[in-house]
Design a protein around this motif. Structure first.
Motif, mmCIF file in Angstrom:
data_model
loop_
_atom_site.group_PDB
_atom_site.id
_atom_site.type_symbol
_atom_site.label_atom_id
_atom_site.label_comp_id
_atom_site.label_asym_id
_atom_site.label_seq_id
_atom_site.Cartn_x
_atom_site.Cartn_y
_atom_site.Cartn_z
ATOM 1 N N LEU A 230 41.210 42.213 48.825
ATOM 2 C CA LEU A 230 40.968 40.803 48.530
ATOM 3 C C LEU A 230 40.457 40.069 49.761
ATOM 4 C CD1 LEU A 230 44.079 39.986 46.350
ATOM 5 C CD2 LEU A 230 41.712 39.992 45.590
ATOM 6 N N TYR B 73 47.840 44.506 39.055
ATOM 7 C CA TYR B 73 46.437 44.183 39.292
ATOM 8 C C TYR B 73 45.684 44.238 37.965
ATOM 9 C CZ TYR B 73 45.975 49.321 39.437
ATOM 10 O OH TYR B 73 46.037 50.656 39.160
ATOM 11 N N ARG C 115 37.041 48.270 52.145
ATOM 12 C CA ARG C 115 38.254 48.688 51.475
ATOM 13 C C ARG C 115 38.839 49.932 52.133
ATOM 14 N NH1 ARG C 115 37.032 47.572 45.085
ATOM 15 N NH2 ARG C 115 36.241 45.464 45.374
ATOM 16 N N GLN D 63 41.492 43.875 36.138
ATOM 17 C CA GLN D 63 40.047 43.716 36.237
ATOM 18 C C GLN D 63 39.544 43.166 34.908
ATOM 19 O OE1 GLN D 63 41.246 47.101 36.368
ATOM 20 N NE2 GLN D 63 41.680 47.105 38.547
ATOM 21 N N THR E 264 44.998 35.927 43.699
ATOM 22 C CA THR E 264 46.317 36.456 44.058
ATOM 23 C C THR E 264 47.387 35.526 43.505
ATOM 24 O OG1 THR E 264 45.465 37.409 46.111
ATOM 25 C CG2 THR E 264 47.845 37.147 45.933
ATOM 26 N N CYS F 226 34.674 38.840 37.153
ATOM 27 C CA CYS F 226 33.239 38.774 37.398
ATOM 28 C C CYS F 226 32.482 38.881 36.088
ATOM 29 C CB CYS F 226 32.812 39.909 38.337
ATOM 30 S SG CYS F 226 31.083 39.808 38.869
ATOM 31 N N PRO G 230 36.528 42.269 50.802
ATOM 32 C CA PRO G 230 36.072 43.105 49.690
ATOM 33 C C PRO G 230 35.096 44.193 50.107
ATOM 34 C CG PRO G 230 36.050 40.784 49.099
ATOM 35 C CD PRO G 230 36.327 40.843 50.568
ATOM 36 N N HIS H 5 40.677 40.710 39.580
ATOM 37 C CA HIS H 5 39.247 40.753 39.885
ATOM 38 C C HIS H 5 38.493 40.232 38.659
ATOM 39 C CE1 HIS H 5 35.456 43.519 40.191
ATOM 40 N NE2 HIS H 5 35.183 42.287 40.580
ATOM 41 N N PHE I 187 47.102 40.859 41.519
ATOM 42 C CA PHE I 187 45.747 40.668 42.036
ATOM 43 C C PHE I 187 44.757 40.829 40.877
ATOM 44 C CE2 PHE I 187 48.511 42.719 45.125
ATOM 45 C CZ PHE I 187 48.466 41.801 46.180
ATOM 46 N N TRP J 123 38.304 36.579 43.214
ATOM 47 C CA TRP J 123 39.491 37.405 43.445
ATOM 48 C C TRP J 123 40.700 36.479 43.494
ATOM 49 C CZ3 TRP J 123 39.191 42.748 43.942
ATOM 50 C CH2 TRP J 123 37.905 43.271 44.113
ATOM 51 N N THR K 220 35.894 42.054 33.836
ATOM 52 C CA THR K 220 34.499 41.901 34.241
ATOM 53 C C THR K 220 33.567 42.277 33.098
ATOM 54 O OG1 THR K 220 34.136 44.158 35.037
ATOM 55 C CG2 THR K 220 35.183 42.627 36.558
ATOM 56 N N ALA L 75 42.707 31.951 45.698
ATOM 57 C CA ALA L 75 41.494 32.508 45.105
ATOM 58 C C ALA L 75 40.332 32.396 46.077
ATOM 59 C CB ALA L 75 41.157 31.787 43.797
#
Length: 400
Positions: free
Chosen positions: A322, A152, A328, A154, A257, A271, A325, A269, A267, A255, A156, A192
């Motif tokens: 995913l 995974y 969780r 991130q 995958t 932003c 969101p 994330h 995965f 998001w 952002t 996505a």
């Protein structure tokens, strides 16, 4: 003999390219092109450029410059295809920022043109030259993580919100490239989902005037770049109004995958409206976890040794995150950690490595396996499928 280079675009990344090429013993910056005179003045002051370096507001002023062999393109993504095609047709080697183009057809055309002209087309996938990515690849190849379970990432930050691409095209290419490199595979299925948030009045309009834009008219496709089209791109830098996805606007939150041939899933994330800037990528295995955290300069690469009895819990956690969101589910604690090892890395600037490899490719006229145009095409193929999935509300698709 030094390689003569013109840098197109004097924005944030263009300045970094200028600095590296000025410092490299095998290159000579002959010109910097940017329509913004203030940007040119700032570059001249910052680097105390010699009077021999041409500062131009128009590409036509330097395209026939004696001694020019290569062009480095650091302009908005929507201009890459037109600029790179024109430079290749002029007989120059090309270093282009990622992504090489905004659709697969254009990326393939650039590769074919580079091959026809017998020139190098090199794409700046900077992370593939990061010492943490190189060390991480060796850790995985040595099977120190055991059986790979999932990954995974991130990526952002809070702005800048791009005018010509969405968060997917702006950010995802880095993590996809790293996962592909570490796994030595490419995804066989991608999906996505994304969200477009309301923008403040005038926000997009203001952002549609970047310092290194290129005015390009996109009409019906013609074979290659003719003189009329070349004249268009010579006028000034300004992005096209191309919208990648989704139909109602450019997605701010995405998001992703990725499913690989061996069943491994990643995965991501993405932003550009998060107040906390994140640049973190993790691969979890049966014997340990590898964490690349760029925002932790003292400990960017960590190997967490432990026996992961996954049983699918972590996988289902990320899949649930995913799919929904806002709801969780906390993962069950199934990991017995044994040791945290901060891995030592070579102290080298990744972009310096990029510039050095590009110059070597020009000198030998041989492609770089990790950053050639053809390697970039595969990443654009994946991004294109993800864009389509985004338009279809997250439908899984096969990249082709």
């Amino acid at each position: 003999m030094k390689i003569g280079i013109a840098v197109l675009g004097a924005g944030r990344w263009g300045v970094n390219l200028i600095r590296n090429f000025l410092e490299h013993p095998n290159s000579q910056v002959l010109a910097v092109v940017d329509p913004n005179r203030d940007s040119l003045a700032a570059v001249q002051k910052q680097f105390n450029l010699d009077a021999s370096v041409i500062l131009a507001t128009d590409w036509s002023q330097v395209q026939a410059l004696p001694g020019l062999e290569a062009v480095a393109i650091a302009t908005p993504a929507s201009t890459h295809y037109t600029l790179a095609a024109a430079a290749l047709q002029q007989g120059y080697h090309v270093l282009a920022e990622k992504p090489l183009a905004l659709n697969l057809t254009e990326a393939i055309e650039l590769c074919q043109l580079a091959e026809k002209q017998q020139r190098q087309l090199f794409v700046d996938h900077t992370y593939l030259f990061h010492p943490a990515v190189d060390r991480g690849q060796r850790i995985i190849q040595q099977h120190q993580l055991g059986k790979l379970r999932y990954g995974y990432a991130q990526r952002t930050h809070f702005e800048p919100v791009r005018h010509d691409v969405d968060a997917l095209w702006d950010l995802a290419i880095h993590d996809i490239a790293i996962f592909n490199t570490w796994l030595e595979q490419t995804p066989i299925e991608v999906s996505a989902i994304g969200t477009v948030f309301p923008k403040e009045a005038g926000r997009r309009k203001k952002e549609e005037s970047p310092s290194a834009s290129l005015k390009v008219k996109r009409g019906e496709r013609e074979e290659g770049i003719n003189q009329e089209t070349a004249t268009e791109i010579e006028n000034q830098f300004a992005p096209s109004l191309l919208t990648v996805n989704p139909a109602e606007g450019l997605a701010d939150l995405v998001w992703v995958t990725l499913t690989y041939p061996d069943g491994f899933q990643a995965f991501i994330h993405l932003c550009w409206l998060n107040p906390d800037k994140q640049r973190r990528l993790t691969v979890v295995g049966s014997l340990g976890t590898l964490i690349f955290d760029e925002m932790s300069p003292e400990t960017p690469l960590i190997l967490q040794r432990g026996n992961h009895n996954c049983g699918g819990e972590e996988h289902h956690y990320f899949k649930s995150a995913l799919a929904k969101p806002s709801k969780r589910i906390a993962p069950q604690k199934t990991t017995s950690l044994k040791g945290r090892e901060v891995l030592s890395l070579e102290e080298v600037e990744p972009l310096r490595q990029v510039c050095d490899r590009f110059l070597n490719c020009v000198q030998t006229n041989t492609p770089c396996p990790t950053s050639s145009g053809s390697a970039s095409v595969e990443l654009i193929r994946i991004l294109s499928a993800l864009s389509k999935s985004l338009e279809l509300g997250g439908q899984p698709l096969i990249p082709f």
